[in-house]
Design a protein around this motif. Structure first.
Motif, PDB file in Angstrom:
ATOM      1  N   CYS A   1      60.093 -82.013   8.315  1.00 59.91           N
ATOM      2  CA  CYS A   1      59.444 -81.867   6.852  1.00 59.91           C
ATOM      3  C   CYS A   1      59.675 -80.767   6.158  1.00 59.91           C
ATOM      4  CB  CYS A   1      58.048 -82.251   6.769  1.00 59.91           C
ATOM      5  SG  CYS A   1      57.757 -82.577   5.241  1.00 59.91           S
ATOM      6  N   LEU A   2      60.542 -80.844   5.284  1.00 60.15           N
ATOM      7  CA  LEU A   2      60.281 -79.249   3.777  1.00 60.15           C
ATOM      8  C   LEU A   2      59.514 -79.787   3.035  1.00 60.15           C
ATOM      9  CD1 LEU A   2      63.832 -79.320   4.002  1.00 60.15           C
ATOM     10  CD2 LEU A   2      62.720 -78.149   5.025  1.00 60.15           C
ATOM     11  N   ALA A   3      58.048 -80.523   2.699  1.00 52.87           N
ATOM     12  CA  ALA A   3      56.984 -79.627   2.003  1.00 52.87           C
ATOM     13  C   ALA A   3      56.916 -78.841   2.793  1.00 52.87           C
ATOM     14  CB  ALA A   3      56.140 -81.366   2.251  1.00 52.87           C
ATOM     15  N   GLY A   4      56.340 -77.943   0.837  1.00 55.38           N
ATOM     16  CA  GLY A   4      56.080 -76.684   0.776  1.00 55.38           C
ATOM     17  C   GLY A   4      57.108 -75.816   1.377  1.00 55.38           C
ATOM     18  N   HIS A   5      58.127 -75.998   0.905  1.00 60.51           N
ATOM     19  CA  HIS A   5      59.478 -75.194   1.088  1.00 60.51           C
ATOM     20  C   HIS A   5      60.024 -75.108  -0.431  1.00 60.51           C
ATOM     21  CE1 HIS A   5      58.592 -75.483   5.040  1.00 60.51           C
ATOM     22  NE2 HIS A   5      60.555 -74.553   5.754  1.00 60.51           N
TER      23      HIS A   5
ATOM     24  N   TYR B   1      60.488 -75.884  -5.016  1.00 56.82           N
ATOM     25  CA  TYR B   1      58.982 -76.022  -4.740  1.00 56.82           C
ATOM     26  C   TYR B   1      59.173 -77.781  -4.626  1.00 56.82           C
ATOM     27  CZ  TYR B   1      54.658 -75.800  -2.549  1.00 56.82           C
ATOM     28  OH  TYR B   1      53.789 -75.252  -1.754  1.00 56.82           O
ATOM     29  N   LEU B   2      59.586 -78.071  -2.783  1.00 53.91           N
ATOM     30  CA  LEU B   2      58.883 -79.680  -2.100  1.00 53.91           C
ATOM     31  C   LEU B   2      57.708 -79.765  -2.039  1.00 53.91           C
ATOM     32  CD1 LEU B   2      61.653 -80.222  -0.354  1.00 53.91           C
ATOM     33  CD2 LEU B   2      61.257 -81.267  -2.716  1.00 53.91           C
ATOM     34  N   CYS B   3      57.148 -80.595  -2.656  1.00 57.06           N
ATOM     35  CA  CYS B   3      55.909 -80.486  -2.986  1.00 57.06           C
ATOM     36  C   CYS B   3      55.311 -82.643  -1.940  1.00 57.06           C
ATOM     37  CB  CYS B   3      55.455 -81.344  -4.248  1.00 57.06           C
ATOM     38  SG  CYS B   3      55.763 -80.631  -5.667  1.00 57.06           S
ATOM     39  N   GLU B   4      56.225 -83.301  -1.656  1.00 52.23           N
ATOM     40  CA  GLU B   4      57.111 -84.241  -0.553  1.00 52.23           C
ATOM     41  C   GLU B   4      57.830 -84.062  -0.041  1.00 52.23           C
ATOM     42  OE1 GLU B   4      56.554 -88.217  -2.226  1.00 52.23           O
ATOM     43  OE2 GLU B   4      54.248 -88.685  -2.159  1.00 52.23           O
ATOM     44  N   HIS B   5      57.949 -84.332   1.296  1.00 54.91           N
ATOM     45  CA  HIS B   5      59.452 -84.839   1.739  1.00 54.91           C
ATOM     46  C   HIS B   5      59.107 -86.036   3.224  1.00 54.91           C
ATOM     47  CE1 HIS B   5      62.754 -83.513   4.070  1.00 54.91           C
ATOM     48  NE2 HIS B   5      62.883 -84.948   3.651  1.00 54.91           N
TER      49      HIS B   5
ATOM     50  N   LEU C   1      60.315 -85.205  -3.488  1.00 54.97           N
ATOM     51  CA  LEU C   1      60.184 -84.914  -5.033  1.00 54.97           C
ATOM     52  C   LEU C   1      59.695 -83.171  -4.676  1.00 54.97           C
ATOM     53  CD1 LEU C   1      57.450 -86.574  -6.723  1.00 54.97           C
ATOM     54  CD2 LEU C   1      56.572 -83.933  -6.210  1.00 54.97           C
ATOM     55  N   GLY C   2      60.091 -82.430  -5.794  1.00 63.84           N
ATOM     56  CA  GLY C   2      59.954 -81.214  -6.467  1.00 63.84           C
ATOM     57  C   GLY C   2      60.102 -80.882  -7.763  1.00 63.84           C
ATOM     58  N   VAL C   3      58.832 -79.800  -7.802  1.00 62.78           N
ATOM     59  CA  VAL C   3      59.086 -79.213  -8.528  1.00 62.78           C
ATOM     60  C   VAL C   3      60.024 -78.329  -8.982  1.00 62.78           C
ATOM     61  CG1 VAL C   3      57.464 -80.491  -9.744  1.00 62.78           C
ATOM     62  CG2 VAL C   3      57.024 -77.880  -8.588  1.00 62.78           C
TER      63      VAL C   3
ATOM     64  N   VAL D   1      49.706 -79.889  -0.559  1.00 57.51           N
ATOM     65  CA  VAL D   1      51.117 -79.653  -0.359  1.00 57.51           C
ATOM     66  C   VAL D   1      50.673 -78.755   1.667  1.00 57.51           C
ATOM     67  CG1 VAL D   1      53.173 -79.100  -0.535  1.00 57.51           C
ATOM     68  CG2 VAL D   1      51.859 -80.546  -2.157  1.00 57.51           C
ATOM     69  N   SER D   2      50.051 -77.747   0.857  1.00 57.41           N
ATOM     70  CA  SER D   2      49.432 -77.388   2.249  1.00 57.41           C
ATOM     71  C   SER D   2      48.314 -75.872   1.305  1.00 57.41           C
ATOM     72  CB  SER D   2      50.636 -75.645   1.968  1.00 57.41           C
ATOM     73  OG  SER D   2      50.786 -74.883   1.314  1.00 57.41           O
ATOM     74  N   ASP D   3      47.803 -75.602   2.900  1.00 56.66           N
ATOM     75  CA  ASP D   3      46.837 -74.983   2.513  1.00 56.66           C
ATOM     76  C   ASP D   3      46.209 -74.378   1.451  1.00 56.66           C
ATOM     77  OD1 ASP D   3      45.762 -75.893   5.275  1.00 56.66           O
ATOM     78  OD2 ASP D   3      46.706 -73.806   6.309  1.00 56.66           O
ATOM     79  N   GLU D   4      47.650 -73.194   0.887  1.00 54.24           N
ATOM     80  CA  GLU D   4      47.169 -72.716  -0.293  1.00 54.24           C
ATOM     81  C   GLU D   4      47.881 -72.987  -1.462  1.00 54.24           C
ATOM     82  OE1 GLU D   4      49.376 -68.454   0.473  1.00 54.24           O
ATOM     83  OE2 GLU D   4      51.314 -70.243   0.714  1.00 54.24           O
ATOM     84  N   LEU D   5      48.560 -74.423  -1.625  1.00 48.60           N
ATOM     85  CA  LEU D   5      48.867 -74.933  -2.501  1.00 48.60           C
ATOM     86  C   LEU D   5      48.915 -76.618  -3.210  1.00 48.60           C
ATOM     87  CD1 LEU D   5      52.519 -73.446  -2.864  1.00 48.60           C
ATOM     88  CD2 LEU D   5      50.568 -72.882  -4.776  1.00 48.60           C
ATOM     89  N   SER D   6      48.693 -77.012  -4.484  1.00 48.90           N
ATOM     90  CA  SER D   6      48.499 -78.466  -4.739  1.00 48.90           C
ATOM     91  C   SER D   6      49.054 -78.650  -6.091  1.00 48.90           C
ATOM     92  CB  SER D   6      46.825 -78.322  -4.724  1.00 48.90           C
ATOM     93  OG  SER D   6      46.599 -78.949  -3.303  1.00 48.90           O
ATOM     94  N   LEU D   7      49.120 -80.006  -5.807  1.00 49.32           N
ATOM     95  CA  LEU D   7      49.946 -80.122  -7.212  1.00 49.32           C
ATOM     96  C   LEU D   7      49.356 -81.336  -8.059  1.00 49.32           C
ATOM     97  CD1 LEU D   7      53.175 -80.569  -8.769  1.00 49.32           C
ATOM     98  CD2 LEU D   7      53.510 -82.654  -7.584  1.00 49.32           C
TER      99      LEU D   7
END
Length: 201
Positions: free
Chosen positions: A20-24, A43-47, A53-55, A113-119
Protein backbone atom coordinates in the motif's frame (compact mmCIF):
# COMPACT_ATOMS: atom_id res chain seq x y z
CA UNK A 1 -18.90 21.11 -1.72
CA UNK A 2 -20.00 17.75 -3.05
CA UNK A 3 -19.06 14.53 -1.28
CA UNK A 4 -17.12 11.78 -3.01
CA UNK A 5 -18.99 8.70 -1.82
CA UNK A 6 -16.05 6.34 -2.13
CA UNK A 7 -14.21 8.15 0.64
CA UNK A 8 -16.87 7.20 3.16
CA UNK A 9 -16.38 3.51 2.40
CA UNK A 10 -12.59 3.38 2.27
CA UNK A 11 -10.55 0.40 3.33
CA UNK A 12 -8.80 0.93 6.67
CA UNK A 13 -5.06 1.33 6.25
CA UNK A 14 -4.39 -1.44 8.75
CA UNK A 15 -6.19 -3.88 6.47
CA UNK A 16 -3.98 -3.12 3.47
CA UNK A 17 -0.91 -5.14 2.65
CA UNK A 18 2.67 -3.88 2.69
CA UNK A 19 2.46 -2.74 -0.94
CA UNK A 20 0.00 0.00 0.00
CA UNK A 21 1.34 3.39 -1.03
CA UNK A 22 -1.23 5.53 0.75
CA UNK A 23 0.61 8.33 2.50
CA UNK A 24 3.31 8.50 -0.19
CA UNK A 25 4.19 11.15 -2.72
CA UNK A 26 4.09 10.19 -6.38
CA UNK A 27 6.76 12.14 -8.27
CA UNK A 28 6.21 12.39 -12.01
CA UNK A 29 9.20 11.21 -14.03
CA UNK A 30 10.55 13.29 -16.96
CA UNK A 31 8.97 10.85 -19.40
CA UNK A 32 5.50 11.80 -18.17
CA UNK A 33 3.64 13.18 -21.19
CA UNK A 34 0.18 13.63 -19.67
CA UNK A 35 -0.12 17.43 -19.17
CA UNK A 36 -2.27 16.83 -16.10
CA UNK A 37 0.68 15.28 -14.29
CA UNK A 38 3.87 16.52 -15.93
CA UNK A 39 6.09 18.05 -13.25
CA UNK A 40 3.69 17.15 -10.46
CA UNK A 41 3.80 15.70 -6.99
CA UNK A 42 0.68 13.76 -6.02
CA UNK A 43 -0.23 12.74 -2.49
CA UNK A 44 -1.76 9.25 -2.45
CA UNK A 45 -4.75 9.07 -0.11
CA UNK A 46 -5.98 5.59 -0.92
CA UNK A 47 -4.37 2.53 -2.48
CA UNK A 48 -5.70 -1.00 -2.42
CA UNK A 49 -6.63 -3.87 -4.69
CA UNK A 50 -9.44 -1.78 -6.21
CA UNK A 51 -7.15 1.02 -7.35
CA UNK A 52 -5.76 4.28 -6.02
CA UNK A 53 -6.82 7.86 -5.34
CA UNK A 54 -4.69 10.92 -4.75
CA UNK A 55 -4.52 14.69 -5.14
CA UNK A 56 -1.88 16.76 -6.92
CA UNK A 57 -0.32 19.06 -4.32
CA UNK A 58 2.00 21.37 -6.27
CA UNK A 59 -0.22 22.97 -8.90
CA UNK A 60 -2.00 26.09 -7.61
CA UNK A 61 -4.61 27.64 -9.90
CA UNK A 62 -5.66 31.26 -10.39
CA UNK A 63 -8.80 30.63 -8.32
CA UNK A 64 -8.66 32.14 -4.84
CA UNK A 65 -10.37 30.97 -1.70
CA UNK A 66 -12.33 34.24 -1.68
CA UNK A 67 -13.98 33.33 -4.99
CA UNK A 68 -14.64 29.78 -3.85
CA UNK A 69 -16.15 30.90 -0.56
CA UNK A 70 -18.46 33.23 -2.46
CA UNK A 71 -19.59 30.38 -4.68
CA UNK A 72 -20.45 28.13 -1.72
CA UNK A 73 -21.87 31.01 0.34
CA UNK A 74 -19.40 31.05 3.21
CA UNK A 75 -18.50 34.41 4.71
CA UNK A 76 -14.82 35.07 5.41
CA UNK A 77 -13.13 38.23 6.64
CA UNK A 78 -9.51 37.04 6.88
CA UNK A 79 -7.71 38.67 3.95
CA UNK A 80 -4.78 36.25 3.98
CA UNK A 81 -7.17 33.31 3.89
CA UNK A 82 -9.18 34.91 1.09
CA UNK A 83 -6.13 35.19 -1.13
CA UNK A 84 -4.93 31.62 -0.71
CA UNK A 85 -4.94 29.66 -3.95
CA UNK A 86 -7.11 26.67 -4.74
CA UNK A 87 -5.06 23.84 -6.26
CA UNK A 88 -5.66 21.57 -9.24
CA UNK A 89 -5.95 18.14 -7.65
CA UNK A 90 -6.37 16.03 -10.77
CA UNK A 91 -8.52 15.65 -13.87
CA UNK A 92 -11.37 13.68 -12.27
CA UNK A 93 -14.43 15.43 -10.76
CA UNK A 94 -13.13 18.95 -11.09
CA UNK A 95 -16.39 20.22 -9.59
CA UNK A 96 -15.58 18.49 -6.29
CA UNK A 97 -13.39 19.93 -3.55
CA UNK A 98 -10.89 17.91 -1.51
CA UNK A 99 -9.25 19.28 1.63
CA UNK A 100 -5.96 17.63 2.59
CA UNK A 101 -5.19 18.65 6.15
CA UNK A 102 -3.57 17.85 9.44
CA UNK A 103 -5.61 15.19 11.21
CA UNK A 104 -7.77 17.41 13.40
CA UNK A 105 -11.48 17.59 14.18
CA UNK A 106 -14.45 15.48 13.16
CA UNK A 107 -15.99 16.12 9.77
CA UNK A 108 -18.99 14.75 7.90
CA UNK A 109 -17.03 13.02 5.16
CA UNK A 110 -13.39 12.39 5.97
CA UNK A 111 -10.78 9.64 5.86
CA UNK A 112 -7.62 9.36 7.91
CA UNK A 113 -4.76 8.63 5.54
CA UNK A 114 -2.09 8.56 8.24
CA UNK A 115 -1.53 9.73 11.79
CA UNK A 116 -0.60 13.12 10.33
CA UNK A 117 -2.99 13.71 7.44
CA UNK A 118 -6.64 13.31 6.52
CA UNK A 119 -8.71 14.05 3.43
CA UNK A 120 -12.12 15.68 3.82
CA UNK A 121 -14.76 16.38 1.18
CA UNK A 122 -17.54 17.98 3.19
CA UNK A 123 -18.33 21.69 3.40
CA UNK A 124 -18.21 21.75 7.22
CA UNK A 125 -14.41 21.85 7.25
CA UNK A 126 -14.36 24.97 5.06
CA UNK A 127 -16.91 26.62 7.31
CA UNK A 128 -14.66 25.87 10.27
CA UNK A 129 -11.61 27.24 8.45
CA UNK A 130 -13.50 30.45 7.66
CA UNK A 131 -14.57 30.73 11.31
CA UNK A 132 -11.01 30.27 12.53
CA UNK A 133 -11.56 26.92 14.27
CA UNK A 134 -10.60 24.48 11.54
CA UNK A 135 -7.22 22.88 10.82
CA UNK A 136 -4.42 25.44 10.61
CA UNK A 137 -2.53 23.49 7.94
CA UNK A 138 -4.50 22.44 4.90
CA UNK A 139 -4.64 22.44 1.12
CA UNK A 140 -7.80 22.62 -0.99
CA UNK A 141 -7.85 21.01 -4.41
CA UNK A 142 -10.50 20.79 -7.08
CA UNK A 143 -10.52 17.36 -8.68
CA UNK A 144 -8.50 14.27 -7.91
CA UNK A 145 -6.35 11.66 -9.62
CA UNK A 146 -7.66 8.12 -9.84
CA UNK A 147 -6.29 4.78 -10.99
CA UNK A 148 -8.18 1.55 -11.64
CA UNK A 149 -7.10 -1.79 -10.17
CA UNK A 150 -3.46 -2.50 -11.03
CA UNK A 151 -3.06 0.65 -13.14
CA UNK A 152 -0.77 2.55 -10.78
CA UNK A 153 1.44 -0.48 -10.27
CA UNK A 154 1.81 -0.79 -14.05
CA UNK A 155 2.69 2.90 -14.39
CA UNK A 156 5.33 2.66 -11.65
CA UNK A 157 6.81 -0.43 -13.32
CA UNK A 158 6.88 1.52 -16.59
CA UNK A 159 8.98 4.24 -14.90
CA UNK A 160 6.25 6.88 -14.93
CA UNK A 161 6.50 7.62 -11.20
CA UNK A 162 8.87 7.59 -8.27
CA UNK A 163 7.38 7.21 -4.82
CA UNK A 164 8.64 8.39 -1.47
CA UNK A 165 7.10 8.49 2.00
CA UNK A 166 5.36 11.83 2.50
CA UNK A 167 5.23 13.93 5.62
CA UNK A 168 3.11 16.88 6.66
CA UNK A 169 6.07 19.16 7.41
CA UNK A 170 7.35 18.87 3.87
CA UNK A 171 3.88 19.27 2.38
CA UNK A 172 2.79 22.36 4.28
CA UNK A 173 6.11 24.14 4.85
CA UNK A 174 7.29 23.98 1.24
CA UNK A 175 5.98 26.45 -1.38
CA UNK A 176 4.20 24.72 -4.25
CA UNK A 177 6.91 25.70 -6.73
CA UNK A 178 9.57 24.02 -4.59
CA UNK A 179 7.74 20.86 -3.62
CA UNK A 180 8.84 18.81 -6.64
CA UNK A 181 12.54 19.37 -5.90
CA UNK A 182 12.01 18.88 -2.15
CA UNK A 183 10.25 15.56 -2.67
CA UNK A 184 13.06 14.34 -4.94
CA UNK A 185 15.66 15.29 -2.33
CA UNK A 186 13.88 12.94 0.09
CA UNK A 187 15.10 10.15 -2.20
CA UNK A 188 18.68 11.36 -1.93
CA UNK A 189 18.95 12.22 -5.62
CA UNK A 190 18.73 15.33 -7.76
CA UNK A 191 16.13 16.01 -10.41
CA UNK A 192 18.89 15.66 -13.01
CA UNK A 193 19.22 11.99 -12.07
CA UNK A 194 15.52 11.25 -12.49
CA UNK A 195 15.83 9.78 -15.95
CA UNK A 196 17.98 7.01 -14.49
CA UNK A 197 15.78 6.27 -11.48
CA UNK A 198 12.78 4.00 -11.03
CA UNK A 199 10.85 2.20 -8.32
CA UNK A 200 10.03 3.52 -4.86
CA UNK A 201 11.50 4.21 -1.46
Amino acid sequence: MATYARLAAHVELSDMDSSCLAGHFLIAMPAMVDPNFKGTVTYLCEHNEDGALGVVVNRPTLLTMETLFEQIEIAVSDQALSQRKVHFGGPVSLEHGFVLHRSHGTWTSSISVSDELSLTTSKDILQAVANGNGPTEWLLTLGYAGWSAGQLEQEIAANAWLTVQADAELLFATPAEGLFDAAIKRLGISKFALSHAAGHA
